[in-house]
Design an enzyme around this catalytic site. Structure first.
Site, PDB file in Angstrom:
ATOM      1  N   GLY A   1      -3.977 -27.724 -34.384  1.00 25.36           N
ATOM      2  CA  GLY A   1      -3.934 -28.935 -35.176  1.00 25.36           C
ATOM      3  C   GLY A   1      -4.945 -29.158 -36.262  1.00 25.36           C
TER       4      GLY A   1
ATOM      5  N   GLU B   1      -5.006 -23.127 -30.161  1.00 28.73           N
ATOM      6  CA  GLU B   1      -3.763 -22.520 -30.654  1.00 28.73           C
ATOM      7  C   GLU B   1      -3.404 -23.037 -32.043  1.00 28.73           C
ATOM      8  OE1 GLU B   1      -1.141 -23.193 -27.338  1.00 28.73           O
ATOM      9  OE2 GLU B   1      -1.074 -25.333 -27.707  1.00 28.73           O
ATOM     10  N   PRO B   2      -4.138 -22.581 -33.051  1.00 26.81           N
ATOM     11  CA  PRO B   2      -3.860 -23.015 -34.417  1.00 26.81           C
ATOM     12  C   PRO B   2      -2.626 -22.330 -35.014  1.00 26.81           C
ATOM     13  CG  PRO B   2      -5.573 -21.341 -34.416  1.00 26.81           C
ATOM     14  CD  PRO B   2      -5.274 -21.650 -32.970  1.00 26.81           C
ATOM     15  N   GLY B   3      -1.875 -23.073 -35.784  1.00 27.29           N
ATOM     16  CA  GLY B   3      -0.742 -22.501 -36.509  1.00 27.29           C
ATOM     17  C   GLY B   3      -0.949 -22.697 -38.002  1.00 27.29           C
ATOM     18  N   ARG B   4      -0.833 -23.959 -38.418  1.00 24.84           N
ATOM     19  CA  ARG B   4      -0.937 -24.307 -39.828  1.00 24.84           C
ATOM     20  C   ARG B   4      -2.195 -23.727 -40.495  1.00 24.84           C
ATOM     21  NH1 ARG B   4       1.411 -28.939 -41.641  1.00 24.84           N
ATOM     22  NH2 ARG B   4       1.400 -29.707 -39.519  1.00 24.84           N
TER      23      ARG B   4
ATOM     24  N   ARG C   1       9.952 -29.977 -45.762  1.00 23.51           N
ATOM     25  CA  ARG C   1       8.848 -30.814 -45.304  1.00 23.51           C
ATOM     26  C   ARG C   1       8.731 -32.155 -46.028  1.00 23.51           C
ATOM     27  NH1 ARG C   1       4.035 -29.612 -45.562  1.00 23.51           N
ATOM     28  NH2 ARG C   1       3.355 -30.685 -43.677  1.00 23.51           N
TER      29      ARG C   1
ATOM     30  N   TYR D   1       8.831 -35.252 -43.633  1.00 17.27           N
ATOM     31  CA  TYR D   1       7.572 -35.975 -43.426  1.00 17.27           C
ATOM     32  C   TYR D   1       6.983 -36.596 -44.685  1.00 17.27           C
ATOM     33  CZ  TYR D   1       7.409 -32.238 -39.793  1.00 17.27           C
ATOM     34  OH  TYR D   1       7.673 -31.346 -38.803  1.00 17.27           O
TER      35      TYR D   1
ATOM     36  N   CYS E   1      23.101 -30.443 -51.833  1.00 17.15           N
ATOM     37  CA  CYS E   1      23.901 -31.637 -52.081  1.00 17.15           C
ATOM     38  C   CYS E   1      23.404 -32.757 -51.170  1.00 17.15           C
ATOM     39  CB  CYS E   1      25.364 -31.345 -51.814  1.00 17.15           C
ATOM     40  SG  CYS E   1      25.951 -30.088 -52.924  1.00 17.15           S
TER      41      CYS E   1
ATOM     42  N   TYR F   1       5.306 -23.758 -41.689  1.00 15.42           N
ATOM     43  CA  TYR F   1       6.442 -24.685 -41.551  1.00 15.42           C
ATOM     44  C   TYR F   1       7.326 -24.728 -42.801  1.00 15.42           C
ATOM     45  CZ  TYR F   1       3.485 -25.905 -37.627  1.00 15.42           C
ATOM     46  OH  TYR F   1       2.701 -25.826 -36.502  1.00 15.42           O
TER      47      TYR F   1
HETATM   48  C1  PLP Z   1       2.635 -27.190 -33.250  1.00 14.65           C
HETATM   49  C2  PLP Z   1       1.748 -26.850 -32.157  1.00 14.65           C
HETATM   50  C3  PLP Z   1       0.581 -26.122 -32.388  1.00 14.65           C
HETATM   51  C4  PLP Z   1       0.116 -25.749 -33.758  1.00 14.65           C
HETATM   52  O1  PLP Z   1      -0.219 -26.860 -34.503  1.00 14.65           O
HETATM   53  P1  PLP Z   1      -0.797 -26.692 -35.979  1.00 14.65           P
HETATM   54  O2  PLP Z   1      -0.906 -28.070 -36.505  1.00 14.65           O
HETATM   55  O3  PLP Z   1       0.183 -25.856 -36.731  1.00 14.65           O
HETATM   56  O4  PLP Z   1      -2.114 -26.000 -35.846  1.00 14.65           O
HETATM   57  C5  PLP Z   1      -0.178 -25.757 -31.296  1.00 14.65           C
HETATM   58  N1  PLP Z   1       0.191 -26.091 -30.037  1.00 14.65           N
HETATM   59  C6  PLP Z   1       1.304 -26.788 -29.788  1.00 14.65           C
HETATM   60  C7  PLP Z   1       1.657 -27.109 -28.397  1.00 14.65           C
HETATM   61  C8  PLP Z   1       2.121 -27.197 -30.824  1.00 14.65           C
HETATM   62  O5  PLP Z   1       3.211 -27.908 -30.562  1.00 14.65           O
END
Ligand code: PLP
Length: 431
Positions: free
Chosen positions: A248, A290-293, A330, A334, A361, A390
């Site tokens: 996050g 657990e970073p994604g973004r 996105r 959002y 469309c 995303y």
């Molecule tokens: C989406 C999500 C993440 C990643 O969040 P980011 O904002 O992309 O870092 C990590 N853990 C869980 C459980 C998620 O749902």
């Protein structure tokens, strides 16, 4: 520029990862997703280095692959010493086919089907992050059939409102995800879990939200989780071996977004965790993030070609591009902000106020409203920054629009990691 991998070179051309974006658009066509591999690696190292410095070997950084999932990305993050979080059998299969070691995968999802559970166990997924009671029964059944004890974490909701946008806010008590601590249900589910023979409860997980820019959120989350760990030790003699604080950290989409020093933030959170564990006389468990973004967002850029420029005198102007919500939903989902450039007119003054819209469309098919661009015409190349997270993972075939390719940029070279969908791909499953 908003990120250090975007600049204007000596010839006055817009570059991304030191490569001329107009040249890339010519070579690969548009719409086009670009990913800067060195930036992804740099982002992975921010986490891995900070976690190692604070927790020695007692840590894991999981790439939240829902941010951008395709085979090659699993190789990149694995080579940086990361594990992965996966949320579907599709992501598990992608990681498997990439040769990623599934023992390093954590399987999320608030609703895993029997098939999902069996598939994950058969393929040796390391941990399940269990959301609810029903799931425990199914895991126990398939683990028993295979004669193993399946490692799991329980996903709990610590009851924190992060004040971020509602749809990305997941740590509140009334969330669809996880089991609430506040209501006493978390305690009940721990007790229930400890009764299963083929389940090995390793610890707990929480994910509070997204686009977090401060350490307070993680500290508050950690506090509630550590108090809960202490309670579980008192009540059931249960020793927590793993604590996953979720993902996050935020990224900058526009210049006015704050920047965040992830390493410094992790150190603050780590110090807090160590102190509080000492206070409760708990061993510091393995800490997971657990970073994604924040791993992939700023490594991405999308290129489009401008089609029509519509000026509705006295009202507004529209610049339409050859992609849209089909490759970047996105804004539609959002109202997300983005920074855009007209790469073909990069040195001209921005005088055209317009909405940049897609070709779907749907009136809501907006990439970004109220953008200031130089006077723009058909054939210009538009660049949308910070699209590494995303975007491709949320792309769809609405209007039977083919999805763009993913091209990876590395050390002055480029290669296709996901090829462009063809018209044949569009009808591939039609009978
Ligand atoms: C989406 C999500 C993440 C990643 O969040 P980011 O904002 O992309 O870092 C990590 N853990 C869980 C459980 C998620 O749902």
């Amino acid at each position: 520029m908003i990120y250090d991998n975007i600049s204007i070179n000596n010839e006055g051309a817009l570059t991304f990862a030191n490569q001329d974006v107009i040249g890339l658009a010519k070579k690969y066509g548009t719409p086009l997703y670009l990913l800067d591999e060195n930036k992804i690696r740099e982002n992975c190292r921010k986490y891995v280095d900070a976690m190692k410095a604070n927790f020695g070997d007692n840590y894991a950084v999981l790439y939240a692959s829902k941010a951008n999932s395709f085979k090659k990305i699993y190789n990149i993050v694995e080579s940086e010493g990361m594990c992965a979080d996966v949320v579907s059998v599709g992501e598990i299969y992608t990681a498997l086919k990439a040769g990623f070691s599934l023992s390093k995968a954590y399987f999320h999802s608030n609703n895993k089907t029997d098939f999902d559970v069996e598939f994950a166990i058969e393929n040796g997924v390391g941990h399940f992050v269990v959301d609810n009671r029903e799931e425990l029964e199914v895991i126990n059944k398939f683990a028993a059939q295979k004669g193993i004890k399946q490692k799991i974490l329980l996903r709990l909701t610590p009851g924190i409102d992060t004040h971020t946008y509602e749809a990305v806010n997941t740590g509140k008590v009334d969330s669809k995800f996880g089991t609430a601590i506040e209501t006493g249900q978390a305690e009940e589910i721990v007790k229930y879990t400890l009764g299963f023979e083929n389940i090995d409860l390793c610890g707990f997980h929480c994910h509070i939200g997204s686009m977090v820019f401060d350490s307070d959120t993680f500290i508050r989350g950690a506090e509630i989780m550590i108090e809960f760990m202490s309670l579980m030790k008192q009540k059931f003699g249960f020793i927590t071996r793993e604590l996953n604080l979720g993902g996050g950290y935020g990224v900058r989409y526009v210049e006015s977004d704050p920047t965040i020093d992830i390493g410094a933030n992790i150190s603050q959170v780590a110090n807090f965790i160590k102190d509080l564990c000492a206070k409760y006389e708990l061993n510091v468990p393995m800490i997971l993030m657990e970073p994604g973004r924040s791993i992939v967002a700023d490594a991405g850029m999308t290129l489009y070609t401008v089609g029509t420029v519509k000026r509705i005198t006295g009202y507004k102007n529209y610049v339409s591009v050859d992609g849209g919500m089909s490759d970047n939903p996105r804004y539609a989902l959002y109202e997300s902000e983005y920074t855009l450039f007209n790469a073909s007119k990069i040195n001209n003054a921005a005088t055209l106020k317009c909405d940049v819209v897609g070709r779907c469309c749907e009136s809501g098919d907006i990439i970004q409203p109220n953008v200031l661009l130089p006077e723009t015409e058909r054939g210009d190349i538009l660049a949308v920054c910070t699209t590494g997270a995303y975007n491709f993972s949320m792309a769809m075939n609405y209007n039977r629009i083919a999805r763009p390719p993913v091209v990876i940029l590395k050390d002055g070279d480029s290669y296709v990691a996901v090829r462009r969908e063809t018209l044949e791909d569009i009808i591939r499953n039609d009978i």
